[in-house]
Motif scaffolding. Structure first.
Motif, short mmCIF file in Angstrom:
data_model
loop_
_atom_site.label_atom_id
_atom_site.label_comp_id
_atom_site.label_asym_id
_atom_site.label_seq_id
_atom_site.Cartn_x
_atom_site.Cartn_y
_atom_site.Cartn_z
N TRP A 22 0.85 -1.21 0.00
CA TRP A 22 0.00 0.00 0.00
C TRP A 22 0.88 1.25 0.00
O TRP A 22 0.48 2.29 -0.48
N THR A 47 -4.64 10.14 0.01
CA THR A 47 -4.60 9.73 -1.39
C THR A 47 -3.65 10.56 -2.23
O THR A 47 -3.27 10.18 -3.30
N CYS A 56 -8.80 2.72 2.89
CA CYS A 56 -8.31 1.75 1.91
C CYS A 56 -8.68 0.37 2.43
O CYS A 56 -8.40 0.03 3.58
N THR A 60 -7.61 -1.29 -1.97
CA THR A 60 -8.36 -0.40 -2.86
C THR A 60 -8.98 0.72 -2.05
O THR A 60 -9.69 0.48 -1.08
N ALA A 61 -8.71 1.93 -2.49
CA ALA A 61 -9.25 3.08 -1.76
C ALA A 61 -10.71 3.29 -2.10
O ALA A 61 -11.15 2.99 -3.21
#
Ligand code: SF4
Ligand code: SF4
Lengths: 418, 441
Positions: A22, A47, A56, A60-61
């Motif tokens: 990440w 972000t 997140c 995946t945000a």
């Protein structure tokens, strides 16, 4: 409780997400949170350079971004909630869906047992209130503390300030300016203070610790105080069997348990708190001090012989009500104890033990030298990890779900128990 | 020992005056006998039976010295005018007597325990004054200002009526401010399993939020894994310990320790506050039956000492003004942290000029024991009752000290008034101010 019967109990070890990666995408990553079923791991992340934050999940945000996100928590039914703000307005985001209501501040998210209902404390135009699933109380109050949700999560109660007073108006304060609001409706009777609240198992009643003047403490149930007054009280509980209420009360120099105002335990303890009913309501256990500086568990007024000098906490009944487990600390070392016997290991930290649904096994997360281990009936299960969450038993009690982080990767692992 | 001389000039305080208006001799007698019978024991008897009225404790007390050796302000004189009389008369005393006793116990004794060191029998006058305060609390005769603070504690579990959202908002605001200076700085809220739980006193978010900012910079610089709670229990302070409301004192300490237990931290680090340390380390925890704090409590002085010893903080340049150091009673006589504070001062400052006497023999700031919290009606008496401290500071100033370091909130308030009243013109700082100013960031 979460319906763990629907979870995957077949897959053994599964890498859910490589959290280390990440970092390639986000420069700000806060501590991770994991869903009860172990399928999701989430963090607050930034972000971009623009100070935009979001959650997140498994790498995946969320699509929505915010000026701020905090208090990321999973509901018992595995949805991710966060408290979020944009342009100075606060609300709740649930799995990337944002509530319509906007507040000046929100905090203290709470969930009903099955997770369907999400409650928060909120402040709007200097009025304090609660909201459940995006529906706020009709009226706010001058202050609200101690937000409490009913077991089903449909109802909320809070300690409210009903009368305004200046900070130096001590006589007005002593006349009683506090009460309880349930679903936004005040009890109609004020007290000098109100502290912790408890809902009945059927979600219909609320009991509270109150002080009627500076010296007399008692329990009020649905706004009506017990006739009996005590030197002090702690949080009440409703019996799962009937509508009676019990609370630890101080009489003279000792603490005991009172039921509907009448002592039901004797006077041999100098502290009694965190009392709890067995699931069938037939037994009562509490954390007690049988002598100054020694702590243990008493079940129906019988104290364990095993005592701890520093503290006892995180007590829990087994589902069948025949066992109690807890965490104790002696000389700054943490231990797990079940039915009056401590497991062998001593740790830097221990978490609340977890019983299997059939009440036969106990598991607990412990930490030593910064590494986490899951113990099953006192024995280490699996390898040490950099982070771990409480273990969860399968509905048949034959498997244990372990959620942990190793070498930056988050794993979900189902281990059969022998 | 000389007879206590009468003091002149009656002070009006609504809490005391309205409190005694409701009293009857019967009520007083009943409360006194109940407190004496149920809440005191051998310790009180030994202290009252052992005192030989020798007066050796008198010279220990700054109130006595600053009031031209008036015996009414001597430690034993304070007991004579209050507890001895109550015992002698078996509680049959008048409401006016209770007002006078309350004024002595709440506003003329800082519970600093300096006198105990000079008594050949180690009689703890502070404990005896606390017994009087307990009686006064139960009679409803407490100075208005400290009583309203006790109400805040009861209603909000903090000292300053800070609402739940205001607390969290302040932490977020301080985090944002600090990020302008250190972009990756965090004030981690509710981080379960952190090593350190950092707790402060109510006035910090209300009036001295920059101290939270500075603490965050120090934690960050030292690489500490820390957290602060987003729930009540964040405030370690406790004026109920000083009004005599032991039940709320216990409730506050329980909330504080249970917030730390819920967050599964290894230790609590607390800011630069002395009375709060007494409450978490001695009185509040013990009222709850915890012999020692259930989660170890590290006072800021010890914490700073440790991070310097371990080389976790580096000093960019030392503080170049000569400093003098005040020893707060509750962490020096109460915990012996005086060499640790000197270690930190020497690490961070070019020159330390000692006040005399110092360390465990220090004179109190005269704000402690809840005296400053009794507010404006008693301010003059408090400040004039500590000419001794002004003289100490004056001597240190004459030797070159320009800055006074007072690592305690109450001491800070007390010394600020003394510096102003006696025209000492010295700068006053917390140790955290100095560390923040001088550290490599
Ligand atoms: S102020 Fe200090 S020295 Fe004076 S009587 Fe009180 S405890 Fe003793
Ligand atoms: S308290 Fe101690 S020093 Fe003071 S008069 Fe009594 S015996 Fe003497």
């Amino acid at each position: 409780m979460h319906d763990s019967g629907k979870w995957d109990w077949e897959t053994g070890k599964k890498e859910v997400s490589d959290i280390g990666k990440w970092m390639e995408e986000f420069e700000w990553i806060e501590e991770p949170y994991v869903s009860p079923d172990g399928e999701k791991v989430a963090s607050v992340v930034r972000t971009g350079d623009e100070m935009e934050f979001t959650a997140c999940v498994n790498g995946t945000a969320w699509e929505n971004t915010f000026d701020k996100v905090w208090y990321l928590r999973f509901t018992p039914d595995n949805r991710l909630t966060g408290l979020v703000s944009d342009m100075g307005e606060w609300t709740v985001a649930v799995d990337d869906q944002v509530w319509e209501n906007r507040f000046e501040f929100v905090w203290n998210s709470m969930f009903g047992k099955d997770g369907r209902n999400i409650a928060i404390a909120a402040q709007k135009e200097r009025k304090y209130l609660a909201a459940v699933n995006d529906t706020a109380w009709e009226h706010g109050f001058e202050n609200m503390t101690n937000l409490t949700v009913s077991p089903d999560g449909e109802r909320t109660a809070g300690v409210i300030q009903t009368v305004g007073f200046g900070e130096t108006e001590f006589l007005k304060f002593q006349e009683g300016c506090y009460s309880v609001a349930v679903d936004g409706k005040a009890w109609g009777r004020n007290f000098v203070n109100v502290w912790e609240l408890a809902f009945s198992p059927d979600n219909r009643h609320v009991a509270a610790e109150v002080r009627t003047n500076l010296y007399d403490y008692t329990i009020a149930v649905d706004g009506i105080p017990w006739k009996e007054m005590f030197a002090s009280v702690w949080k009440p509980q409703f019996s799962p069997q009937d509508e009676s209420v019990t609370a630890p009360v101080k009489i003279g120099g000792s603490w005991t348990l009172a039921q509907d105002g009448k002592p039901i335990w004797g006077k041999k303890f100098i502290q009694v708190w965190h009392h709890m009913y067995s699931p069938d309501g037939k037994k009562l256990a509490a954390v007690v001090a049988p002598e100054f500086g020694r702590w243990t568990i008493a079940v129906d007024y019988n104290a364990w012989e095993l005592t701890f000098g520093d503290l006892v906490t995180d007590a829990v009944f087994s589902p069948d009500g025949n066992s109690v487990a807890c965490v104790g600390k002696e000389d700054d070392k943490w231990m797990v104890a079940v039915n009056g016997t401590a497991w062998d290991g001593k740790f830097d930290m221990a978490w609340q033990p977890v019983f299997s649904p059939d009440s036969i096994r106990v598991a607990a997360k412990v930490e030593k030298n910064g590494l986490y281990t899951i113990l099953a009936d006192g024995q280490p299960l699996g390898k040490e990890s950099e982070a771990a969450w409480d273990p969860v038993f399968s509905p048949d009690g034959k498997k244990l779900l372990i959620r942990s982080i190793r070498e930056g990767k988050y794993f979900r692992e189902v281990i059969p128990l022998t | 020992m000389a007879e206590p001389a009468l003091k002149t000039g009656e002070i009006f305080d609504e809490g005391l005056d309205k409190g005694i208006a409701k009293l009857t001799p019967e009520k007083i007698e009943q409360v006194v006998s109940s407190v004496l019978a149920n809440e005191t024991g051998a310790r009180l008897r030994v202290y009252t039976d052992t005192c030989v009225h020798c007066g050796l404790c008198s010279e220990a007390c700054h109130f006595y010295l600053s009031n031209d050796n008036n015996p009414a302000f001597s430690p034993a004189g304070k007991v004579k005018q209050t507890l001895w009389e109550i015992l002698k008369k078996k509680g049959r005393v008048s409401p006016e007597f209770i007002k006078h006793a309350a004024e002595i116990a709440y506003t003329e004794c800082n519970l600093c325990r300096r006198c105990s060191m000079y008594c050949p029998f180690g009689i703890d006058i502070a404990y005896l004054m606390l017994v009087i305060r307990r009686i006064c609390h139960k009679l409803g005769v407490t100075p208005q200002y400290i009583q309203t603070t006790a109400h805040s504690h009861a209603a909000t579990l903090n000292q300053m009526w800070v609402k739940d959202d205001e607390w969290i908002d302040t932490l977020m605001w301080q985090e944002e401010e600090a990020q302008d200076e250190i972009s990756d700085l965090r004030i981690p809220l509710e981080k379960e399993g952190a090593d350190v739980f950092y707790s402060v006193i109510g006035p910090e978010p209300k009036f001295r939020a920059q101290l939270i900012y500075q603490a965050a910079v120090i934690m960050n610089g030292a690489g500490v894994d820390w957290t602060m709670p987003a729930t009540p229990g964040w405030d370690n302070s406790d004026m109920c310990m000083y009004t005599g409301d032991n039940e709320v004192m216990g409730r506050l300490k329980r909330a504080h320790f249970e917030a730390a237990m819920r967050l599964k931290v290894k230790r609590i680090v607390m800011g630069e506050c002395g009375h709060a340390f007494r409450s978490v380390y001695d009185m509040g925890n013990r009222w709850l039956t915890w012999k020692m704090p259930p989660i170890p409590v590290i006072h800021a002085l010890e914490f700073y000492h440790d991070i310097f010893k371990e080389g976790k903080i580096k000093i960019a340049r030392k503080y170049d003004q000569p400093v003098t150091l005040h020893d707060p009673c509750n962490v020096v006589r109460g915990r012996g942290l005086h060499e640790m504070s000197r270690y930190v001062v020497n690490q961070t400052c070019e020159k330390l000029i000692e006040m005399e006497p110092n360390r465990e023999h220090n004179f109190c700031c005269s704000a402690g024991g809840g005296v400053i919290n009794c507010g404006p009606p008693f301010k003059n008496k408090r400040v004039e009752g500590n000419r001794t401290k002004a003289e100490q500071l004056f001597v240190a100033k004459a030797k070159g000290a320009k800055t006074v370091i007072a690592p305690c909130h109450n001491c800070h308030g007390g010394l600020e008034d003394i510096i102003h009243h006696y025209g000492l013109n010295m700068e006053l700082k917390f140790l955290g101010d100095i560390i923040y100013e001088c550290m490599e960031k």
